[in-house]
Design an enzyme around this catalytic site. Sequence first.
Site, PDB file in Angstrom:
ATOM      1  NE  ARG A  47      41.633   4.303 -13.338  1.00 23.12           N
ATOM      2  CZ  ARG A  47      41.128   5.237 -14.114  1.00 23.12           C
ATOM      3  NH1 ARG A  47      41.911   5.898 -14.934  1.00 23.12           N
ATOM      4  NH2 ARG A  47      39.849   5.520 -14.088  1.00 23.12           N
ATOM      5  CG  ASN A  67      40.070  -2.864 -10.540  1.00 22.77           C
ATOM      6  OD1 ASN A  67      39.153  -2.097 -10.801  1.00 22.77           O
ATOM      7  ND2 ASN A  67      41.055  -3.123 -11.376  1.00 22.77           N
ATOM      8  CE  LYS A  91      38.072   6.644 -10.431  1.00 17.27           C
ATOM      9  NZ  LYS A  91      36.833   6.257 -11.110  1.00 17.27           N
ATOM     10  CG  HIS A 150      29.020  -1.338  -9.624  1.00 12.28           C
ATOM     11  ND1 HIS A 150      29.764  -2.408 -10.089  1.00 12.28           N
ATOM     12  CD2 HIS A 150      29.925  -0.419  -9.195  1.00 12.28           C
ATOM     13  CE1 HIS A 150      31.061  -2.131  -9.949  1.00 12.28           C
ATOM     14  NE2 HIS A 150      31.180  -0.940  -9.414  1.00 12.28           N
ATOM     15  CG  HIS A 171      35.337  -3.231  -8.336  1.00 13.18           C
ATOM     16  ND1 HIS A 171      35.432  -2.628  -7.101  1.00 13.18           N
ATOM     17  CD2 HIS A 171      34.550  -2.432  -9.088  1.00 13.18           C
ATOM     18  CE1 HIS A 171      34.726  -1.495  -7.121  1.00 13.18           C
ATOM     19  NE2 HIS A 171      34.181  -1.354  -8.314  1.00 13.18           N
ATOM     20  CE  LYS A 201      39.525   2.198 -15.704  1.00 12.20           C
ATOM     21  NZ  LYS A 201      39.309   0.978 -14.891  1.00 12.20           N
ATOM     22  CD  GLU A 235      32.552   1.809  -6.562  1.00  6.55           C
ATOM     23  OE1 GLU A 235      33.758   1.662  -6.254  1.00  6.55           O
ATOM     24  OE2 GLU A 235      31.971   1.098  -7.407  1.00  6.55           O
ATOM     25  CD  GLU A 282      42.511  -0.774 -14.204  1.00  7.26           C
ATOM     26  OE1 GLU A 282      41.674   0.125 -14.388  1.00  7.26           O
ATOM     27  OE2 GLU A 282      42.230  -1.955 -14.025  1.00  7.26           O
ATOM     28  NE  ARG A 285      40.755  11.138 -36.969  1.00 11.20           N
ATOM     29  CZ  ARG A 285      40.425  11.733 -38.118  1.00 11.20           C
ATOM     30  NH1 ARG A 285      40.199  13.032 -38.150  1.00 11.20           N
ATOM     31  NH2 ARG A 285      40.335  11.023 -39.207  1.00 11.20           N
ATOM     32  CG  HIS A 329      33.488  -7.046 -12.203  1.00  6.40           C
ATOM     33  ND1 HIS A 329      34.813  -6.700 -12.333  1.00  6.40           N
ATOM     34  CD2 HIS A 329      32.806  -5.879 -12.165  1.00  6.40           C
ATOM     35  CE1 HIS A 329      34.916  -5.384 -12.382  1.00  6.40           C
ATOM     36  NE2 HIS A 329      33.718  -4.864 -12.279  1.00  6.40           N
TER      37      HIS A 329
HETATM   38  N1  LIG Z   1      33.811   5.326 -15.620  1.00 11.90           N
HETATM   39  C1  LIG Z   1      34.046   4.818 -14.439  1.00 11.90           C
HETATM   40  O1  LIG Z   1      35.157   4.925 -13.899  1.00 11.90           O
HETATM   41  C2  LIG Z   1      32.955   4.094 -13.732  1.00 11.90           C
HETATM   42  C3  LIG Z   1      33.104   3.723 -12.391  1.00 11.90           C
HETATM   43  C4  LIG Z   1      32.036   3.103 -11.746  1.00 11.90           C
HETATM   44  C5  LIG Z   1      30.856   2.867 -12.424  1.00 11.90           C
HETATM   45  N2  LIG Z   1      30.744   3.232 -13.735  1.00 11.90           N
HETATM   46  C6  LIG Z   1      29.485   3.029 -14.465  1.00 11.90           C
HETATM   47  O2  LIG Z   1      28.464   3.816 -13.875  1.00 11.90           O
HETATM   48  C7  LIG Z   1      27.198   3.205 -14.144  1.00 11.90           C
HETATM   49  C8  LIG Z   1      26.368   3.213 -12.890  1.00 11.90           C
HETATM   50  O3  LIG Z   1      26.141   4.553 -12.512  1.00 11.90           O
HETATM   51  P1  LIG Z   1      24.895   4.943 -11.586  1.00 11.90           P
HETATM   52  O4  LIG Z   1      24.883   4.081 -10.387  1.00 11.90           O
HETATM   53  O5  LIG Z   1      24.902   6.400 -11.433  1.00 11.90           O
HETATM   54  O6  LIG Z   1      23.656   4.416 -12.454  1.00 11.90           O
HETATM   55  P2  LIG Z   1      22.655   5.200 -13.427  1.00 11.90           P
HETATM   56  O7  LIG Z   1      23.360   6.187 -14.255  1.00 11.90           O
HETATM   57  O8  LIG Z   1      21.879   4.149 -14.115  1.00 11.90           O
HETATM   58  O9  LIG Z   1      21.734   5.976 -12.401  1.00 11.90           O
HETATM   59  C9  LIG Z   1      20.908   5.221 -11.548  1.00 11.90           C
HETATM   60  C10 LIG Z   1      19.446   5.659 -11.677  1.00 11.90           C
HETATM   61  O10 LIG Z   1      19.283   6.898 -10.988  1.00 11.90           O
HETATM   62  C11 LIG Z   1      18.701   7.878 -11.853  1.00 11.90           C
HETATM   63  N3  LIG Z   1      19.231   9.163 -11.384  1.00 11.90           N
HETATM   64  C12 LIG Z   1      20.432   9.728 -11.606  1.00 11.90           C
HETATM   65  N4  LIG Z   1      20.562  10.861 -10.913  1.00 11.90           N
HETATM   66  C13 LIG Z   1      19.387  11.041 -10.240  1.00 11.90           C
HETATM   67  C14 LIG Z   1      18.917  12.027  -9.328  1.00 11.90           C
HETATM   68  N5  LIG Z   1      19.661  13.066  -8.957  1.00 11.90           N
HETATM   69  N6  LIG Z   1      17.665  11.869  -8.836  1.00 11.90           N
HETATM   70  C15 LIG Z   1      16.890  10.803  -9.176  1.00 11.90           C
HETATM   71  N7  LIG Z   1      17.306   9.829 -10.010  1.00 11.90           N
HETATM   72  C16 LIG Z   1      18.541   9.950 -10.535  1.00 11.90           C
HETATM   73  C17 LIG Z   1      19.101   7.436 -13.239  1.00 11.90           C
HETATM   74  O11 LIG Z   1      18.236   7.945 -14.219  1.00 11.90           O
HETATM   75  C18 LIG Z   1      19.000   5.917 -13.104  1.00 11.90           C
HETATM   76  O12 LIG Z   1      17.675   5.486 -13.234  1.00 11.90           O
HETATM   77  C19 LIG Z   1      27.505   1.807 -14.667  1.00 11.90           C
HETATM   78  O13 LIG Z   1      27.259   1.775 -16.058  1.00 11.90           O
HETATM   79  C20 LIG Z   1      28.974   1.617 -14.387  1.00 11.90           C
HETATM   80  O14 LIG Z   1      29.610   0.785 -15.326  1.00 11.90           O
HETATM   81  C21 LIG Z   1      31.757   3.850 -14.386  1.00 11.90           C
HETATM   82 ZN   LIG Z   2      32.896   0.195  -8.890  1.00 15.06          ZN
END
Ligand SMILES: NC(=O)c1ccc[n+]([C@@H]2O[C@H](COP(=O)([O-])OP(=O)(O)OC[C@H]3O[C@@H](n4cnc5c(N)ncnc54)[C@H](O)[C@@H]3O)[C@@H](O)[C@H]2O)c1
Ligand SMILES: [Zn+2]
Length: 300
Positions: A175, A179, A161, A198, A182, A77, A119, A171, A55, A186
């Site tokens: 918040r 977006n 942020k 993204h 976005h 999130k 971003e 949100e 939990r 999307h």
């Molecule tokens: N929670 C939130 O508020 C929020 C906001 C925006 C995006 N997201 C989520 O984040 C995700 C995207 O995150 P991302 O862009 O980091 O993608 P990711 O986590 O897939 O990382 C991108 C790639 O880079 C690699 N990587 C990570 N750090 C590295 C480093 N230091 N050196 C070399 N390679 C590295 C990873 O293994 C992966 O292959 C999506 O799932 C999205 O939905 C969440």
């Molecule tokens: Zn985003």
Amino acid sequence: LLAFPAGEQSKTRETWRELTDGMLSAEYGRDAAVVALGGGVVGDLAGFVAATYLRGVPCIQVPTSLLAMIDSSVGGKTGVDTDYGKNLVGAFHQPAVVIADITTIATLPSAHVSAGMAEALKHGVIADAVYLAQLAGDAGEILERDPAALFRAVKRSVEIKAAVVSEDESERGKRATLNFGHTIAHVIEAAMDFRVLHGEAVALGMMAEADLGVAVGITAPDLPPTVREAVCSLHLPTELSTEQDGEKLLALMRQDKKGRKGAVRFALPRELGIMARGEDGSWTHKVPESEIEHILSRFA
Ligand SMILES: NC(=O)c1ccc[n+]([C@@H]2O[C@H](COP(=O)([O-])OP(=O)(O)OC[C@H]3O[C@@H](n4cnc5c(N)ncnc54)[C@H](O)[C@@H]3O)[C@@H](O)[C@H]2O)c1
Ligand SMILES: [Zn+2]
């Protein structure tokens, strides 16, 4: 250490189950904490494991991608993707601590450096015009991964942020300004079957939504060219590499989960650094379907 294959395709309930079972079989108790070491995928997934394990146990976010440092590790999130859409199952679970070490960016692929910066540009547009100009000025150093320039961006983005999220964690109000770009991003991601990063979709979405804001008389006409320049300076795309079916884009837009009561709504800037608030006090705006159609036609 619990690990899983990199990539969005791992962000599932199946991986959540494997990680959770790994912790259960090791008999971690309520005094355990989860350390999420990796990009946004790891942060969302490990955060959701922490939110639900016994939990809820504390989560320490240690983001290693620029997107995770600038955006996803802050705000609480967490969640996973489903066959019905991305991020549809999850929880709000604020991290106990976020530790970002800029030196990890040295090994991040270049496209991911630019994508993360999308971003940051968004944060400038919605909250701080001076920051947006600073990012455009720092773009060369940022792309070369200069630690001081990266640090300035991560620091200011996290401040912006965190300020927005602490005002409206769930949100219901402000918040929604995060977006910006976005709603259309999307649609682009879905139309491209996620073969676009993204941040790249967000860059395209911000330019399209800024033009939409001008078209409906909400956004200052001098804003879109400034956003476009900043997007170019960080080597983000200004157009889609493949043409899309206009009807399909519109259908995807109608499906978007952020559309409330059937109407698609947009977070729109009034001028650089200031988001527009509707007469009803809401931070999102209804836009005539014909205007949306017109804006989406640029991708067709
Ligand atoms: N929670 C939130 O508020 C929020 C906001 C925006 C995006 N997201 C989520 O984040 C995700 C995207 O995150 P991302 O862009 O980091 O993608 P990711 O986590 O897939 O990382 C991108 C790639 O880079 C690699 N990587 C990570 N750090 C590295 C480093 N230091 N050196 C070399 N390679 C590295 C990873 O293994 C992966 O292959 C999506 O799932 C999205 O939905 C969440
Ligand atoms: Zn985003």
